[in-house]
Each structure stands twice: as structure tokens, then as C-alpha cells.
Enzyme design. Structure first.
Site, PDB file in Angstrom:
ATOM      1  N   HIS A 239       0.843  -1.192   0.000  1.00  0.00           N
ATOM      2  CA  HIS A 239       0.000   0.000   0.000  1.00  0.00           C
ATOM      3  C   HIS A 239       0.877   1.241   0.000  1.00  0.00           C
ATOM      4  O   HIS A 239       1.889   1.290   0.686  1.00  0.00           O
ATOM      5  CB  HIS A 239      -0.899   0.009   1.245  1.00  0.00           C
ATOM      6  CG  HIS A 239      -1.839   1.170   1.279  1.00  0.00           C
ATOM      7  ND1 HIS A 239      -3.011   1.188   0.560  1.00  0.00           N
ATOM      8  CD2 HIS A 239      -1.770   2.360   1.917  1.00  0.00           C
ATOM      9  CE1 HIS A 239      -3.632   2.339   0.776  1.00  0.00           C
ATOM     10  NE2 HIS A 239      -2.897   3.072   1.590  1.00  0.00           N
TER      11      HIS A 239
ATOM     12  N   ASP B 294     -14.058   3.822   8.567  1.00  0.00           N
ATOM     13  CA  ASP B 294     -13.088   4.689   7.883  1.00  0.00           C
ATOM     14  C   ASP B 294     -13.759   5.498   6.783  1.00  0.00           C
ATOM     15  O   ASP B 294     -13.404   6.657   6.552  1.00  0.00           O
ATOM     16  CB  ASP B 294     -11.936   3.856   7.303  1.00  0.00           C
ATOM     17  CG  ASP B 294     -10.940   4.749   6.565  1.00  0.00           C
ATOM     18  OD1 ASP B 294     -10.325   5.597   7.222  1.00  0.00           O
ATOM     19  OD2 ASP B 294     -10.833   4.620   5.330  1.00  0.00           O
TER      20      ASP B 294
ATOM     21  N   ARG C 102     -12.965  13.910   7.643  1.00  0.00           N
ATOM     22  CA  ARG C 102     -11.615  14.477   7.800  1.00  0.00           C
ATOM     23  C   ARG C 102     -11.291  15.423   6.653  1.00  0.00           C
ATOM     24  O   ARG C 102     -10.669  16.463   6.847  1.00  0.00           O
ATOM     25  CB  ARG C 102     -10.579  13.354   7.865  1.00  0.00           C
ATOM     26  CG  ARG C 102     -10.563  12.647   9.209  1.00  0.00           C
ATOM     27  CD  ARG C 102      -9.765  11.365   9.121  1.00  0.00           C
ATOM     28  NE  ARG C 102      -8.371  11.613   8.779  1.00  0.00           N
ATOM     29  CZ  ARG C 102      -7.577  10.731   8.191  1.00  0.00           C
ATOM     30  NH1 ARG C 102      -8.033   9.538   7.854  1.00  0.00           N
ATOM     31  NH2 ARG C 102      -6.331  11.039   7.924  1.00  0.00           N
TER      32      ARG C 102
ATOM     33  N   SER D 220      -6.499   4.603   9.653  1.00  0.00           N
ATOM     34  CA  SER D 220      -7.272   4.548   8.416  1.00  0.00           C
ATOM     35  C   SER D 220      -6.657   3.536   7.445  1.00  0.00           C
ATOM     36  O   SER D 220      -7.343   2.648   6.920  1.00  0.00           O
ATOM     37  CB  SER D 220      -7.303   5.944   7.787  1.00  0.00           C
ATOM     38  OG  SER D 220      -7.733   5.906   6.448  1.00  0.00           O
TER      39      SER D 220
ATOM     40  N   LYS E   2      -8.002  -0.773   6.849  1.00  0.00           N
ATOM     41  CA  LYS E   2      -8.398  -1.298   5.541  1.00  0.00           C
ATOM     42  C   LYS E   2      -7.500  -2.453   5.113  1.00  0.00           C
ATOM     43  O   LYS E   2      -7.947  -3.434   4.537  1.00  0.00           O
ATOM     44  CB  LYS E   2      -8.372  -0.173   4.495  1.00  0.00           C
ATOM     45  CG  LYS E   2      -9.562   0.770   4.648  1.00  0.00           C
ATOM     46  CD  LYS E   2      -9.489   1.941   3.681  1.00  0.00           C
ATOM     47  CE  LYS E   2      -8.443   2.938   4.114  1.00  0.00           C
ATOM     48  NZ  LYS E   2      -8.511   4.226   3.417  1.00  0.00           N
TER      49      LYS E   2
HETATM   50  N1  URA Z   1      -4.770   7.001   2.855  1.00  0.00           N
HETATM   51  C1  URA Z   1      -5.758   6.482   3.600  1.00  0.00           C
HETATM   52  O1  URA Z   1      -6.350   5.469   3.243  1.00  0.00           O
HETATM   53  N2  URA Z   1      -6.105   7.076   4.748  1.00  0.00           N
HETATM   54  C2  URA Z   1      -5.492   8.195   5.187  1.00  0.00           C
HETATM   55  O2  URA Z   1      -5.831   8.688   6.239  1.00  0.00           O
HETATM   56  C3  URA Z   1      -4.464   8.729   4.399  1.00  0.00           C
HETATM   57  C4  URA Z   1      -4.111   8.110   3.239  1.00  0.00           C
END
Ligand code: URA
Ligand code: CA
Length: 442
Positions: A82, A161, A168, A183, A187
């Protein structure tokens, strides 16, 4: 539980309990806590922070707010990768086929573009016919059969999220280490991988612009992984300038194909090999990243990586002909060269501004419902440290019309600074973080 009390305790700087954090995350996922209290809580976290236990509790509560994918039907250690988000950041399309060609299954759920950063799903969809909307069963079958799939989220992963991220974005609380770490990791943990390699970007195009904050973010996510029982390696890489030379959806697919064909070398290939080598280590395919790099290079040079990309495109109902003939990818109406117009050295880039320039050309969304133009974007012909002459090419624009090309040319010029004095090229990476500690390269 009383949400006002929880907000008050965080406002005063106390550490929250696991139960309080779970109440907040569940309230976000189920919409049982109103947005104004969620927003106040996010700002309290942004201003007062969270300790490691709180950040982990928030991550696990967000993971458990929705489905958790079960990839156990796929044999072997599934390693995900990621990126915290970059410009010209096409490492997934380069490393996923190479890692799969080394015999390590790649079952990857990717995202769409966000703000100035591109998203793998949007890039893949620029390939004619290709779908990223594949259900969990078909996803697993594809990985069993071909060793590779890159798709959108299946089911409802970390709905807490989803709610919090949207808030946010509009409450100035994106730049919070515990909120970013929870966050991303919620995921990743929900998407079912056994181990995770994180590419934490640093520099003018990154969510964390200073190196120290980027290293702290990497450390926080490695620690969450350890507490959740999943090995995580975080690599801090430079985003002082776009990673690849191509910015835009079909353009980035073209660059990935050029790299996998052996026609293009450079920063995109180097960072892809670094991240891929750590994936092979976590998958127990090899002992050291150096050994991993050797395996990936072999997959590249033998053409097995390129073949794997074709197999993936076919499995996802795309037309693989573009791999052998990149001119079949979407092409823009206007293609225009922009000259540097001065001599000197390329000193600095405002990478976020470059990403926003591509977004304004139609490569990214301004609002969620916007349709992308896959063909547009630009190819940067200079990198920081290059010595340039007035007649050199600064970039090649791929635009929908002349007006948009004019605007992009202005934006790109304004985003690149020159100097009379020689400038050192920045390093491609700064640190590798594992549970054993931080190895720095700066
Ligand atoms: N990518 C994400 O999935 N969440 C964040 O808070 C920042 C970047
Ligand atoms: Ca991305």
C-alpha cells in the site's frame, strides 16, 4: 457510553479506553453518533494525539466495523502493498506482476485517485474492457488460477473509515498521524493479507512532508501490524518529485508496460524493485531484499512479468493487446511539447501542484461523481538535479483541448524551480522500518 464525555476526555488530553474508542468507531460505521460529534472527536484527536495502544484500538475497531476478507482458500503467504499516495506512483502495476511471476500470490484491493494523487483502479480502467469490480469468490478463483488480481474493495471493508475519511477531508483533520495510521491499517487488515509492505511517501507531494513525521508514521503502522499479528515492513520513499515520468491514467499504464518490457529504467523501476523485494522477504520467498531484487530482475528480464500482466488483464476481461502495442491505449486530442525556456539546473518541484495540474486536465476527480478522461496528463522530461538548456523539453502535455493545455503548461512551469548552481538529486528512499527497528539511508 456518552459521546460528549468521550470528546471531553480527549479534549483534555487523556488516553481513551478501548471501549470508548470502539463506541466512537461503531458510531461512525452505523451513523449512530452524529457527524458533528464525530467531527469534534476527530479534531480533538488531531490536536491531542493518541498513544500506541489507543491507535491500535482504533485500527482494530475500524477493521471490525465491517467485513474482513478471508483469503485462506489461496495457498501461500499473501502479501499486500500500500502507498500513502503519490504522483506518477505506478509501483503496483510494475511490482504486482513481477512478484506474482516469482510465485508469490498477489491478491490486492486497490483504491481510486484522491485529490492530487492517482489511484491504481482508475489507471487499470483505462485499459479497454478491464473491470476491477469483481466479487470475492471470483477474486479468489482468479488468484488461484493466475496468481494475481488487482480489484476494488469487495464487501464493506472498514465502513467506519469511510465515514471518518469523508469528514476528515472537510474538517482539516487529514494530517493526523493516529488517524492516517488507523485509516490505512484498518483497511489493509480487513482486506485479508497475511503481511503488508507500506510505501510511506515523504516530500512535497506526500501526506507527510517531513522525513521525521514520515518515519514516525511508518513506525506507528509497523507497530499496529505487530500488535495485530501481521508482519509489516514500511519503506519511506521520496515524493519530492513524481516517481515515474508519466502522470495520468493511461500514460501511467503505458509507463508500467514500458518498464516491464525493459524499455524504461529509472526511479519507478528502482522503487518497485525495492518494495517488491520486501514483499518477497515477507512471503518467505527469499531471505534478504538483495536476493529478492535478483528474483524480480530475473522475472523482468525473462519477460515473465510482462506475461503475468497480460494474464491479469485477460482474467479481468480487459484487452491485453495494449501490452504489445501501447498505441492502443486511450490517446488525447492534443499532444504538445513544452520547452524549458532557460538554462540552469532543476532545483525543486511542487509535486502536489503537479498532481493538481493533472487532476485539472481531467486525470483526477474534483468531486466524487466526475468522469475521468483516461488519456490526459503529461510526461515530465526533467528530474531534480538535471542540467537543462532552453531548447530542452520540459514536458509533453496530453490534453483534451488547447485551452487546457495552456493552463497545464502554466501550472507545470510554476511548479518547477531552477537554480544557477548544481543541485544534488534527492535519494529515492530514506528508511526501511521493520519490527526490528529503523534502517536509515539519508
Ligand atoms: N490514505 C488512507 O487510506 N487514509 C489516510 O488517512 C491517508 C491516506
Ligand atoms: Ca495509490
Amino acid at each position: 457510553m456518552n459521546m460528549v464525555e468521550i470528546i471531553t476526555r480527549k479534549k483534555l488530553g487523556y488516553a481513551l479506553t478501548q471501549a470508548e474508542i470502539a463506541y466512537f468507531a461503531e458510531g461512525a460505521a452505523q451513523h449512530t453518533v452524529p457527524d458533528y460529534q464525530l467531527a469534534a472527536m476527530l479534531m480533538a484527536i488531531r490536536l491531542k494525539g493518541m498513544n500506541a495502544e489507543e491507535t491500535t484500538a482504533l485500527t482494530l475497531a475500524m477493521r471490525d466495523s465491517g467485513d474482513v476478507a478471508d483469503l485462506s482458500a489461496i495457498p501461500g503467504i499473501k502479501v499486500d502493498k500500500h502507498s500513502t499516495g503519490g504522483v506518477g506512483d505506478t509501483t503496483t502495476l510494475v511490482l504486482a506482476p513481477l512478484v506474482a511471476a516469482c510465485g508469490v500470490p498477489v491478491a490486492k484491493m486497490s483504491g481510486r485517485g484522491l485529490g492530487h494523487t492517482g489511484g491504481t483502479l482508475d489507471k487499470l480502467e483505462s485499459i479497454s474492457g478491464l473491470t476491477v469490480e469483481i466479487g470475492e469468490e471470483e477474486f479468489i478463483r482468479q488468484v488461484q488460477e493466475t496468481g494475481i488480481a488487482v480489484i476494488g474493495q469487495t464487501g464493506s471493508l472498514a465502513p467506519a473509515d469511510k465515514t471518518l475519511y469523508a469528514l476528515r477531508d472537510v474538517t482539516s483533520t487529514v494530517d493526523s498521524l493516529p488517524l492516517i495510521a488507523s485509516s490505512i491499517m484498518s483497511k489493509k487488515l480487513a482486506s485479508g493479507a497475511d503481511a503488508i509492505v507500506l510505501d510511506v511517501k515523504t516530500g512535497s507531494g506526500a501526506i507527510m512532508q517531513t522525513l521525521e513525521e514520515s518515519i514516525q508514521l511508518g513506525q506507528a503502522m509497523v507497530e499496529i501490524g505487530a500488535l495485530a499479528g501481521k508482519p509489516v515492513t514500511a519503506v519511506v520513499t521520496g515524493m519530492e518529485q513524481p516517481l515515474g515520468t508519466h502522470v495520468g491514467n493511461a500514460l501511467e499504464v503505458k509507463e508500467a508496460i514500458d518498464v516491464l518490457s525493459g524499455r524504461t529504467k529509472g526511479a519507478l523501476l528502482e522503487v518497485s524493485l525495492l518494495l517488491g523485494s520486501h514483499m518477497l522477504v515477507l512471503a518467505n520467498r527469499c531471505k534478504t531484499p538483495e536476493e529478492g531484487r535478483g528474483l524480480l530482475t530475473e522475472a523482468l528480464e525473462s519477460g515473465r512479468g510482462l506475461t503475468k500482466l497480460k494474464e491479469m488483464i485477460s482474467a479481468q476481461r480487459g484487452d491485453p493487446a495494449c501490452v504489445d502495442d501501447v498505441s492502443l491505449l486511450p490517446r488525447s486530442a492534443v499532444v504538445r511539447e513544452v520547452k524549458v525556456g532557460r538554462s540552469g539546473y532543476v532545483a525543486e518541484m511542487d509535486t502536489m501542484a503537479l498532481g493538481l495540474a493533472a487532476q485539472a486536465m481531467g486525470a483526477g476527480r474534483m468531486k466524487k461523481t466526475d468522469q475521468l478522461d483516461y488519456s490526459v496528463g503529461f510526461v515530465l522530461e526533467v528530474r531534480i538535479g538535471d542540467r537543462v538548456q532552453p531548447e530542452d523539453t520540459l514536458c509533453v502535455l496530453h490534453a483534451r483541448n488547447e485551452e487546457e493545455a495552456d493552463r497545464a503548461a502554466d501550472a507545470i512551469r510554476a511548479a518547477i524551480a531552477f537554480s544557477e548552481e548544481p543541485v544534488q538529486a534527492p535519494p529515492l528512499w530514506y528508511a526501511v522500518i521493520t519490527k526490528d527497528g529503523v534502517q536509515r539511508f539519508d
